[in-house]
Design an enzyme around this catalytic site. Structure first.
Site, short mmCIF file in Angstrom:
data_model
loop_
_atom_site.label_atom_id
_atom_site.label_comp_id
_atom_site.label_asym_id
_atom_site.label_seq_id
_atom_site.Cartn_x
_atom_site.Cartn_y
_atom_site.Cartn_z
N ASP A 82 0.92 -1.03 -0.18
CA ASP A 82 -0.06 -0.12 0.05
C ASP A 82 0.91 1.19 -0.10
OD1 ASP A 82 -2.71 1.17 0.50
OD2 ASP A 82 -1.58 2.26 2.12
N GLU A 187 -1.39 -1.10 -5.87
CA GLU A 187 -2.65 -0.50 -6.41
C GLU A 187 -2.51 0.31 -7.59
OE1 GLU A 187 -4.71 1.24 -2.46
OE2 GLU A 187 -2.49 1.72 -2.72
N ASP A 270 -3.54 1.51 6.58
CA ASP A 270 -2.57 1.19 5.49
C ASP A 270 -2.11 -0.46 5.55
OD1 ASP A 270 -2.50 3.78 4.73
OD2 ASP A 270 -0.74 4.17 5.78
#
Length: 284
Positions: A82, A187, A270
């Site tokens: 993340d 991501e 996170d």
């Protein structure tokens, strides 16, 4: 910059660029390049690019070689990453990589030097400014004093240092991931959209997410069996509970701790997102 087609290293410290240019000494040793040329029978230098960045000269060799064959220490393990601003990356293993914020740290000195340079520019070119302080339209001739040149050199060095620090922290993160894990999940970020926010634009640019993703792409291609997985842009990794799978309807950006209403889990936001990314890769 200039490209030399027949450049070759003479030894670990000297290189031959062209017949019109004598041997040039390098500040850093080229022993690694020489070992590659000796060890790999298919390796050969295609060209060399000499360029100037900041106040220094750099030479980069384009080398054709046999394909790299690496293998991660844990080829079957999946890790979720993340990315963030306060922290460069939070992994599903619990490891955290800090963000050094190189540009943010240099802003005070950069502002001071920019103001100093503007004062010197106005003192050397008083005829190029109007009475209200604005620049006269159509001015093309600007005089630079020695002090202006020194100030510009200091500005270039500061920008170069910030770029080098940003590149270094990106390489440390991506090298660790590709050498340790076989499956890396990241991501899909809308970086351009984030840069449209005037409050986040400088911080997003300073962290260098684009460089991190680009390094992961080519470094995973060097490793046998390594896979880089990009989650969908609209995958709600931060809103899903990593323990029970329940999803929250809304999650404000200011909420740094994730609270699950179903199983009462309390976890770092996170870390929760990184765990969801790793689980997504294992399921698919």
């Amino acid at each position: 910059s200039v490209i030399f087609q027949r450049a070759r290293p003479l030894d670990a410290r000297h290189m031959h660029l062209d017949r019109r240019v004598g041997p040039v000494r390098s500040k850093e040793p080229m022993a690694k390049l020489l070992r590659l040329l000796e060890r790999d029978e298919h390796a050969r230098i295609l060209r060399a690019t000499l360029s100037r960045k900041g106040n220094r000269w750099y030479i980069s060799f384009t080398v054709e070689r046999s394909a790299k064959r690496r293998r991660a220490r844990r080829p079957n393990a999946a890790v979720g990453m993340d990315a963030g601003l306060a922290r460069l990356a939070t992994l599903s293993t619990g490891a955290v990589f800090g963000n050094r914020r190189p540009l943010q740290d240099a802003l005070g000195k950069l502002r001071s030097l920019q103001r100093q340079l503007e004062r010197q520019r106005r003192a050397c070119n008083p005829g190029n400014y109007l009475a209200d302080g604005r620049v006269k339209p159509g001015c093309s001739k600007w005089v630079k004093s020695r002090r202006m040149l020194r100030t510009e050199a200091r500005l270039r060095r500061l920008h170069e240092r910030a770029a080098n620090l940003r590149r270094e922290q990106a390489h440390q993160l991506t090298t660790y991931l590709t050498l340790e894990f076989g499956i890396i999940v990241v991501e899909t970020l809308n970086v351009r959209g984030m840069q449209a926010n005037r409050r986040l634009a400088r911080h997003v640019t300073d962290v260098g997410w684009g460089a991190i993703l680009a390094q992961l792409r080519y470094k995973t291609s060097w490793s046998e069996g390594s896979v880089l997985v990009a989650a969908d842009r609209f995958f709600p990794s931060s809103k899903i509970c990593s323990a029970c799978g329940a999803a929250r309807a809304k999650l404000a950006l200011s909420e740094r701790i994730f609270h699950c209403d179903a199983c009462r889990l309390v976890i770092d936001r996170d870390l929760n997102a990184a765990l969801n990314l790793a689980r997504m890769a294992q399921q698919h």
